[in-house]
Design a protein around this motif. Structure first.
Motif, PDB file in Angstrom:
ATOM      1  N   PHE A  90      14.433  16.895  -1.387  1.00  0.00           N
ATOM      2  CA  PHE A  90      14.197  15.754  -2.261  1.00  0.00           C
ATOM      3  C   PHE A  90      15.334  15.676  -3.272  1.00  0.00           C
ATOM      4  CE2 PHE A  90       9.986  16.445  -0.584  1.00  0.00           C
ATOM      5  CZ  PHE A  90       9.441  15.175  -0.520  1.00  0.00           C
TER       6      PHE A  90
ATOM      7  N   HIS B 135       7.124  12.925 -10.742  1.00  0.00           N
ATOM      8  CA  HIS B 135       7.766  11.803 -11.430  1.00  0.00           C
ATOM      9  C   HIS B 135       7.257  10.469 -10.854  1.00  0.00           C
ATOM     10  CE1 HIS B 135      10.847   9.377 -13.292  1.00  0.00           C
ATOM     11  NE2 HIS B 135      11.283   8.963 -12.112  1.00  0.00           N
ATOM     12  N   ILE B 136       7.185  10.394  -9.536  1.00  0.00           N
ATOM     13  CA  ILE B 136       6.676   9.176  -8.894  1.00  0.00           C
ATOM     14  C   ILE B 136       5.225   8.933  -9.293  1.00  0.00           C
ATOM     15  CG2 ILE B 136       6.046   8.177  -6.667  1.00  0.00           C
ATOM     16  CD1 ILE B 136       8.483   9.463  -5.458  1.00  0.00           C
ATOM     17  N   ARG B 137       4.460  10.010  -9.261  1.00  0.00           N
ATOM     18  CA  ARG B 137       3.029   9.902  -9.578  1.00  0.00           C
ATOM     19  C   ARG B 137       2.847   9.353 -10.987  1.00  0.00           C
ATOM     20  NH1 ARG B 137       1.704  15.180  -8.364  1.00  0.00           N
ATOM     21  NH2 ARG B 137       2.170  14.631  -6.207  1.00  0.00           N
TER      22      ARG B 137
ATOM     23  N   PHE C  30       9.887  15.959  -8.070  1.00  0.00           N
ATOM     24  CA  PHE C  30      10.220  14.638  -7.536  1.00  0.00           C
ATOM     25  C   PHE C  30       8.957  13.789  -7.397  1.00  0.00           C
ATOM     26  CE2 PHE C  30      11.239  11.585  -4.226  1.00  0.00           C
ATOM     27  CZ  PHE C  30      12.601  11.345  -4.323  1.00  0.00           C
ATOM     28  N   LEU C  31       7.932  14.372  -6.795  1.00  0.00           N
ATOM     29  CA  LEU C  31       6.703  13.610  -6.565  1.00  0.00           C
ATOM     30  C   LEU C  31       5.900  13.433  -7.847  1.00  0.00           C
ATOM     31  CD1 LEU C  31       5.561  14.926  -3.073  1.00  0.00           C
ATOM     32  CD2 LEU C  31       6.939  12.924  -3.638  1.00  0.00           C
TER      33      LEU C  31
ATOM     34  N   ARG D 203      16.829  13.789  -6.425  1.00  0.00           N
ATOM     35  CA  ARG D 203      16.517  12.854  -7.502  1.00  0.00           C
ATOM     36  C   ARG D 203      17.719  11.956  -7.801  1.00  0.00           C
ATOM     37  NH1 ARG D 203      13.159  13.257 -12.035  1.00  0.00           N
ATOM     38  NH2 ARG D 203      13.260  11.209 -13.017  1.00  0.00           N
TER      39      ARG D 203
ATOM     40  N   ASN E  58      12.507  21.063  -4.864  1.00  0.00           N
ATOM     41  CA  ASN E  58      12.436  19.892  -5.750  1.00  0.00           C
ATOM     42  C   ASN E  58      11.236  19.000  -5.483  1.00  0.00           C
ATOM     43  OD1 ASN E  58      14.914  20.845  -6.300  1.00  0.00           O
ATOM     44  ND2 ASN E  58      16.047  18.959  -5.866  1.00  0.00           N
ATOM     45  N   GLN E  59      10.445  19.308  -4.460  1.00  0.00           N
ATOM     46  CA  GLN E  59       9.396  18.371  -4.073  1.00  0.00           C
ATOM     47  C   GLN E  59       8.429  18.090  -5.208  1.00  0.00           C
ATOM     48  OE1 GLN E  59       7.544  19.094  -0.308  1.00  0.00           O
ATOM     49  NE2 GLN E  59       5.745  17.855  -0.765  1.00  0.00           N
TER      50      GLN E  59
ATOM     51  N   LEU F 206       9.287   1.642  -9.980  1.00  0.00           N
ATOM     52  CA  LEU F 206       7.861   1.932  -9.796  1.00  0.00           C
ATOM     53  C   LEU F 206       7.097   1.627 -11.074  1.00  0.00           C
ATOM     54  CD1 LEU F 206       7.960   5.330  -7.871  1.00  0.00           C
ATOM     55  CD2 LEU F 206       7.370   3.074  -6.964  1.00  0.00           C
ATOM     56  N   GLY F 207       5.910   1.050 -10.899  1.00  0.00           N
ATOM     57  CA  GLY F 207       5.066   0.776 -12.059  1.00  0.00           C
ATOM     58  C   GLY F 207       5.587  -0.347 -12.929  1.00  0.00           C
TER      59      GLY F 207
ATOM     60  N   ASP G 101       2.598   1.852  -3.331  1.00  0.00           N
ATOM     61  CA  ASP G 101       1.585   2.230  -4.320  1.00  0.00           C
ATOM     62  C   ASP G 101       1.142   3.692  -4.167  1.00  0.00           C
ATOM     63  OD1 ASP G 101       1.256   0.133  -5.968  1.00  0.00           O
ATOM     64  OD2 ASP G 101      -0.645  -0.576  -5.150  1.00  0.00           O
ATOM     65  N   HIS G 102       1.307   4.219  -2.954  1.00  0.00           N
ATOM     66  CA  HIS G 102       0.870   5.602  -2.708  1.00  0.00           C
ATOM     67  C   HIS G 102       2.025   6.436  -2.202  1.00  0.00           C
ATOM     68  CE1 HIS G 102      -2.733   3.054  -2.560  1.00  0.00           C
ATOM     69  NE2 HIS G 102      -3.359   4.101  -3.057  1.00  0.00           N
TER      70      HIS G 102
ATOM     71  N   ASP H 287       3.856   8.809  -3.418  1.00  0.00           N
ATOM     72  CA  ASP H 287       3.838  10.274  -3.572  1.00  0.00           C
ATOM     73  C   ASP H 287       3.031  10.914  -2.455  1.00  0.00           C
ATOM     74  OD1 ASP H 287       1.677   8.915  -4.661  1.00  0.00           O
ATOM     75  OD2 ASP H 287       1.197  10.505  -6.096  1.00  0.00           O
TER      76      ASP H 287
ATOM     77  N   SER I  34      -0.947   1.607 -11.138  1.00  0.00           N
ATOM     78  CA  SER I  34      -0.769   0.461 -10.241  1.00  0.00           C
ATOM     79  C   SER I  34      -1.145   0.751  -8.795  1.00  0.00           C
ATOM     80  CB  SER I  34       0.686  -0.012 -10.303  1.00  0.00           C
ATOM     81  OG  SER I  34       1.518   0.993  -9.783  1.00  0.00           O
ATOM     82  N   ARG I  35      -2.231   1.421  -8.569  1.00  0.00           N
ATOM     83  CA  ARG I  35      -2.567   1.701  -7.175  1.00  0.00           C
ATOM     84  C   ARG I  35      -3.737   0.838  -6.735  1.00  0.00           C
ATOM     85  NH1 ARG I  35      -0.648   7.032  -5.721  1.00  0.00           N
ATOM     86  NH2 ARG I  35       0.005   8.185  -7.551  1.00  0.00           N
ATOM     87  N   GLN I  36      -3.461  -0.421  -6.440  1.00  0.00           N
ATOM     88  CA  GLN I  36      -4.573  -1.298  -6.085  1.00  0.00           C
ATOM     89  C   GLN I  36      -4.611  -1.699  -4.632  1.00  0.00           C
ATOM     90  OE1 GLN I  36      -2.755  -3.609  -8.706  1.00  0.00           O
ATOM     91  NE2 GLN I  36      -3.679  -2.701 -10.525  1.00  0.00           N
ATOM     92  N   SER I  37      -3.509  -1.490  -3.901  1.00  0.00           N
ATOM     93  CA  SER I  37      -3.435  -2.101  -2.580  1.00  0.00           C
ATOM     94  C   SER I  37      -4.033  -1.205  -1.498  1.00  0.00           C
ATOM     95  CB  SER I  37      -1.974  -2.375  -2.229  1.00  0.00           C
ATOM     96  OG  SER I  37      -1.243  -2.650  -3.388  1.00  0.00           O
ATOM     97  N   PRO I  38      -5.080  -1.672  -0.843  1.00  0.00           N
ATOM     98  CA  PRO I  38      -5.626  -0.907   0.277  1.00  0.00           C
ATOM     99  C   PRO I  38      -4.756  -1.082   1.519  1.00  0.00           C
ATOM    100  CG  PRO I  38      -6.854  -2.941   0.012  1.00  0.00           C
ATOM    101  CD  PRO I  38      -5.821  -2.906  -1.087  1.00  0.00           C
TER     102      PRO I  38
ATOM    103  N   HIS J 122       0.818  -1.203   0.000  1.00  0.00           N
ATOM    104  CA  HIS J 122       0.000   0.000   0.000  1.00  0.00           C
ATOM    105  C   HIS J 122       0.857   1.261   0.000  1.00  0.00           C
ATOM    106  CE1 HIS J 122      -3.082   2.901   1.167  1.00  0.00           C
ATOM    107  NE2 HIS J 122      -2.217   3.314   2.081  1.00  0.00           N
TER     108      HIS J 122
ATOM    109  N   ARG K  51       4.864   7.479 -12.701  1.00  0.00           N
ATOM    110  CA  ARG K  51       5.263   6.071 -12.819  1.00  0.00           C
ATOM    111  C   ARG K  51       4.244   5.146 -12.162  1.00  0.00           C
ATOM    112  NH1 ARG K  51      10.574   4.827 -15.064  1.00  0.00           N
ATOM    113  NH2 ARG K  51       9.593   2.828 -14.705  1.00  0.00           N
ATOM    114  N   LEU K  52       3.560   5.660 -11.131  1.00  0.00           N
ATOM    115  CA  LEU K  52       2.621   4.807 -10.395  1.00  0.00           C
ATOM    116  C   LEU K  52       1.227   4.815 -10.990  1.00  0.00           C
ATOM    117  CD1 LEU K  52       3.525   5.573  -6.685  1.00  0.00           C
ATOM    118  CD2 LEU K  52       3.640   3.342  -7.809  1.00  0.00           C
TER     119      LEU K  52
END
Ligand code: SF4
Lengths: 511, 255
Positions: A100, B16-18, B13-14, A102, B9-10, A316-317, A78-79, A81, B24-28, A75, B20-21
C-alpha cells in the motif's frame, strides 16, 4: 477540504512536460494556434465517439447498465477500505505480494526496491497512468534501469520524451512524419512513413525487448476483490507480453480501480470498451490471479500489486468523491468541445479532458491547478456519455467554487458583480437599467452588435460577441400585446396581475 | 483459507480511508445485473439453440477480423493446417502440453498435427524456439458467442505464450464449449475449483491483435497474432438439420 498534496515535490523529470510555469489560458491559446494538432485531435476523437455511439445504440439496455454500473461504483468507493482489505488478502492467498503506497514516493521506492532485489536491468511496461503520475520511468532511469513502454502509442510518446495526450490513444497528437522520424533515429536509418513499415519496425524492436526484459510493469483496469484478480484490457497484446514473459511482474493500481465481484467486472467490461473505442470487447481481456503456479511453463515467478493513493483520498468524504468512480474510458474527452480544441497536453499534467480538469486539482493542488476547472464550457456532454454517470460538469462547478474560496476575485470584479446582483434582483431596477443601457450603448454599436467597449468590457469582448440591448424587451412586448384585445379562442384568465409571468390568453404566445 | 497477513502499511492506509469515509456510506450494492443473471441460467444448450450459438460465434469472430471454420474430423485439422503452412511457407508450430492431447478423444487430433507437414514442438521448448514459431496451436477452454471470443486458461502444461508469440494462432474449440454470454464464464470461473482460486491467467481473445496508434490507421498484428483461426469441432448432432434439443426447437437464443 485540504488538497495541499503534491506529487512528492517532483517536477517533470524529462523535458517537454511539467508546465506548471504557464497557465491553462496560455497553454490553450498555444494549442488552438496549432492547427495540425487540432485536426489530429478531432480525427481521433471523432472516430471514437461515433464508434461509441454505434456500440451503445446496439444495446437495448444501455441506460439500465449505466445506472447499475454507477451503483456498483458508488457502493465500492463508499466501502473502499473493506474491499481493499479483501483484495489484499485474496492476492496474498494466490501467492502475490501487496504493497500500500500512500504517496508517489512510497510507490516509486517500492518498485525500485523490487527491481534492485532482482537485479533488474530492463523493465517492459504496458500502459499505466499511475506510472505517469509518479514519473516512474524517470526514477527507474535515474537508478540505471532501462524502462521501455510497449503500447505502441506510449512507445511513440516515450521516444518523443512527452506525456500521453489521451487516455487510450496516447500519441494521437503525433503525425506519421513525426513518428517516422522518431523510429528512424532508433533504427539508425531512414524509415518510410507508411503504417505497415512503422508498425513492423515497432513490432520487431519491441519483440526483442519483450524477450529479454527481467521485469514487467503494468497498470490495472480493474482489480476484483472477491478473487484477487487483476484485469487488463488491451488491443495490441503488449499487456499479455508484459505479464507472461518477465520473471517479475509489478502492477500499479490506483486505489479506486476495484470492483467487488466477478459479476461486477462483467458489467464494467460491457461498458468500458464500448465507451472507449466502440468495441464490444477489447481484443485481449487478461485476468491474472497471482504468479505462475507449479507445472506452468511461463508467467512471472513473483507478482507484486502496488495500491496507490497519491492524493486520491483527498476526494473521499467530499462532494468530489464521485470523481473516484471513473473507469478511465476517455468518452468524456472525446466529446468535450474544449478538449477537442486544445488536446491533452494543454491541461498541463497527466490527465486531460473533463475528468482531467476535475481530478488534477484534487490530486495535486487546488491553488495551483484549480484554474483547470475553467477549461470547460459546462455544456454537459461529458456527463451525458460517462458510462458510470459521474456528474462531471457539476463537479467542475463545485471546483470553481472551491477555487474561488481559496483565491478571492479581484476588487473590481467583486464590485461589478455586487452591482449586477443589485440590479438584477428587482424588476424595477432591471427595467431602469435596460432603458439606461439602450442610451449608453449607442456609440459602441455596429450592425446590432457591440463593436468595442471601454475596459473592463473590452477584454471580455475579444473572444465574444455581445448583441445590442433590444429596442423592446420581452416584458415590454408582452405587456403591449396582452393589453390589446384579442379575438382568439382562449379563455380570459384575469387571475394574474403580478409580474405578468402567467399568460392571460392561452393563445397569447403565438405570433 | 490462509490467515490474513497484513501487507506493509496496510493498517495506516486503510485507517486513513476509513476516517475519511466515516460519514458517507449509504450506497448498497445493486446485486447482479438482472438481464445477465437470467441468461446465465440456461447452459448447457443443445440442438437448435447450440447451432444458433455456433452461428453467432462465427458471425462475431468474422466481424472482428478472425477466421472461423467448422470441422468434424481430425483429418480436417490436418488439411486446414497444411493449407495454412503452404499458403505462407510456414514450417514450425508450437502447441501447448495440454492434457487433452493425451486423452483418448484427443489422441487422433494429436496424430492429425503430425499429418500436417508442420514441425510441431511443445511449449516447454526453449524460448528462442517459441519465439521463432510460425503458428501456435491451442485447445480453447470456452468460446463466447456474443462477442466471438476465445477463452484460454493457464494450468499445468498450459502456456500463456502459445496463443501470443507466433504470428498465427489456431484454436480448437469443441462446439459444446460455446457459451452465449461472458456472464456465464464469470460464473463458471468463480465457482471453479474448491479453493475458489482462479487460474493464474484467464485470457479472453477477441480477434487479431490491433492498434490505431499511428494516425488512427487500423493496423492488425502489432504485438499479438495477426491471424486468429478458430476450428469449431461439431458433433453430428450439431450438423444434423432436423436435430431437436431437449427443450424443443422453439427455444430462442437470449439475444
Ligand atoms: S469520467 Fe466517465 S467518461 Fe470520463 S473517462 Fe472517467 S468513466 Fe470515462
Amino acid at each position: 477540504m485540504s488538497t495541499s498534496h503534491t506529487a512528492s515535490g517532483q517536477r517533470a523529470g524529462s523535458s517537454g512536460h511539467g508546465r506548471a510555469g504557464t497557465t491553462i489560458y496560455q497553454r490553450a491559446a498555444a494549442a488552438v494556434r496549432n492547427t495540425r494538432l487540432g485536426e489530429a485531435v478531432r480525427r481521433t476523437t471523432d472516430r471514437f465517439r461515433f464508434a461509441r455511439r454505434r456500440a451503445v445504440a446496439a444495446l437495448d439496455d444501455f441506460e439500465a447498465l449505466r445506472e447499475h454500473a454507477r451503483r456498483i461504483r458508488a457502493h465500492t468507493i463508499d466501502h473502499l477500505d473493506y474491499y481493499l482489505a479483501q483484495l489484499a488478502q485474496r492476492v496474498q492467498a494466490a501467492g502475490g505480494h501487496v504493497f500500500f503506497a500512500r504517496t508517489a514516493e512510497d510507490a516509486v521506492n517500492y518498485v525500485l526496491e523490487v527491481a534492485r532485489r532482482h537485479q533488474v536491468r530492463t523493465v517492459i511496461k504496458s500502459k499505466s497512468m499511475i506510472s505517469e503520475e509518479i514519473e516512474l520511468n524517470h526514477h527507474l532511469e535515474a537508478n540505471g534501469i532501462r524502462a521501455v513502454e510497449t503500447d505502441l502509442g506510449e512507445y511513440i510518446v516515450q521516444l518523443g520524451r512527452e506525456k500521453p495526450s489521451h487516455l487510450i490513444a496516447p500519441a494521437l497528437h503525433k503525425s506519421r512524419d513525426e513518428i517516422a522520424q522518431l523510429f528512424s533515429s532508433v533504427a539508425g536509418r531512414p524509415l518510410s512513413t507508411d503504417t505497415p513499415t512503422l508498425n513492423a519496425f515497432a513490432r520487431a524492436q519491441l519483440r526483442h525487448e519483450f524477450l529479454q526484459a527481467d521485469m514487467g510493469i503494468t497498470g490495472c483496469n480493474f482489480a476484483v476483490a472477491e478473487t484477487g484478480a487483476i484485469c487488463l484490457v488491451t488491443n495490441e497484446g503488449n499487456g499479455r507480453m508484459v505479464t507472461s514473459l518477465p520473471r517479475v511482474q509489478v502492477t500499479l493500481m490506483g486505489m479506486e480501480r476495484i470492483v467487488p465481484t466477478m459479476d461486477d467486472l462483467d458489467v464494467m467490461l460491457e461498458l468500458l470498451p464500448r465507451s472507449a473505442t466502440g468495441q464490444k470487447l477489447s481484443v485481449y481481456t487478461t485476468i491474472i490471479t497471482g504468479p505462475r503456479r507449479p507445472g506452468e511453463t511461463d508467467g512471472p515467478e513473483e507478482l507484486h500489486l502496488v495500491i496507490v493513493d497519491n492524493g486520491r483520498s483527498n476526494m473521499l468524504g467530499t462532494e468530489f468523491q464521485e470523481a473516484l468512480h471513473c473507469i478511465r474510458c476517455s468518452a468524456c474527452q472525446n466529446v468535450c468541445p474544449v478538449y477537442r480544441h486544445i488536446g491533452g497536453h494543454a491541461y498541463g499534467w497527466v490527465y486531460g479532458g473533463p475528468i482531467g480538469a476535475v481530478i488534477t486539482p484534487l490530486l495535486k493542488d487546488l491553488r495551483d491547478w484549480g484554474e483547470l476547472a475553467n477549461a470547460s464550457s459546462l455544456c454537459g456532454a461529458c456527463t451525458e456519455v460517462c458510462p458510470v454517470k459521474i456528474p462531471l460538469h457539476d463537479l467542475l462547478i463545485g471546483l470553481r467554487k472551491e477555487t474561488n474560496a481559496h483565491r478571492p476575485a479581484p476588487w473590481g470584479e467583486r464590485v461589478l458583480f455586487r452591482l449586477w446582483a443589485a440590479v438584477a434582483s428587482g424588476p424595477g431596477r432591471w427595467q431602469a437599467a435596460l432603458r439606461l443601457a439602450r442610451l449608453v450603448q449607442r456609440p459602441f454599436l455596429q450592425d446590432g452588435r457591440w463593436r468595442w467597449a471601454p475596459p473592463p468590457l473590452s477584454h471580455w469582448l475579444t473572444d465574444r460577441e455581445l448583441p445590442a440591448v433590444a429596442r423592446q424587451s420581452f416584458r415590454e412586448w408582452w405587456q403591449a400585446r396582452s393589453d390589446r384585445p384579442t379575438s382568439g379562442h382562449g379563455v380570459p384568465t384575469p387571475s394574474s396581475h403580478g409580474a405578468g409571468a402567467v399568460p392571460r390568453q392561452a393563445g397569447g404566445a403565438k405570433r | 483459507m490462509s490467515d490474513p497477513i497484513l501487507a506493509p502499511n496496510q493498517e495506516a492506509f486503510l485507517a486513513h480511508i476509513r476516517a475519511r469515509l466515516a460519514n458517507s456510506r449509504q450506497s448498497p450494492h445493486p446485486g447482479r445485473f438482472p438481464a445477465r443473471a437470467q441468461a446465465a441460467g440456461d447452459v448447457p444448450r443443445a440442438g437448435a439453440a447450440r447451432r444458433a450459438l455456433i452461428d453467432r460465434f462465427v458471425a462475431e469472430l468474422t466481424a472482428v477480423g478472425g477466421h472461423a471454420e467448422r470441422i468434424g474430423q481430425p483429418g480436417d485439422l490436418a488439411v486446414y493446417l497444411r493449407r495454412l503452412a503452404e499458403s505462407a511457407d510456414r514450417k514450425l508450430a508450437v502447441r501447448e502440453d495440454d492434457p487433452r492431447w493425451r486423452e483418448p478423444q484427443g489422441a487422433p487430433w494429436l496424430a492429425a498435427l503430425a499429418g500436417s507437414g508442420l514441425e510441431v514442438v511443445t511449449a516447454s521448448a526453449a524460448r528462442a524456439t517459441l519465439a521463432a514459431a510460425d503458428i501456435g496451436i491451442t485447445w480453447a477452454d470456452w468460446g463466447i458467442a456474443e462477442t466471438g471470443t476465445l477463452v484460454q486458461l493457464t494450468g499445468p502444461g498450459r502456456a500463456r505464450t502459445v496463443s501470443l508469440l507466433p504470428p498465427v494462432h489456431v484454436a480448437l474449440l469443441p462446439a459444446e464449449r460455446i457459451l452465449a454470454q461472458r456472464s456465464e464464464l464469470m460464473r463458471i470461473l468463480r465457482e471453479s475449483g474448491p479453493s475458489g482460486l482462479l487460474p493464474s491467467q484467464v485470457v479472453l481473445i477477441t480477434g487479431p491483435s490491433r492498434t490505431g496508434d499511428i494516425e488512427n490507421d487500423l493496423t492488425i498484428g502489432v504485438h499479438g497474432p495477426g491471424e486468429v483461426h478458430v476450428l469449431i469441432i461439431e458433433s453430428e448432432a450439431d450438423t444434423a438439420e432436423t436435430a431437436t434439443g431437449p427443450c424443443g426447437d422453439g427455444e430462442a437464443a437470449p439475444w
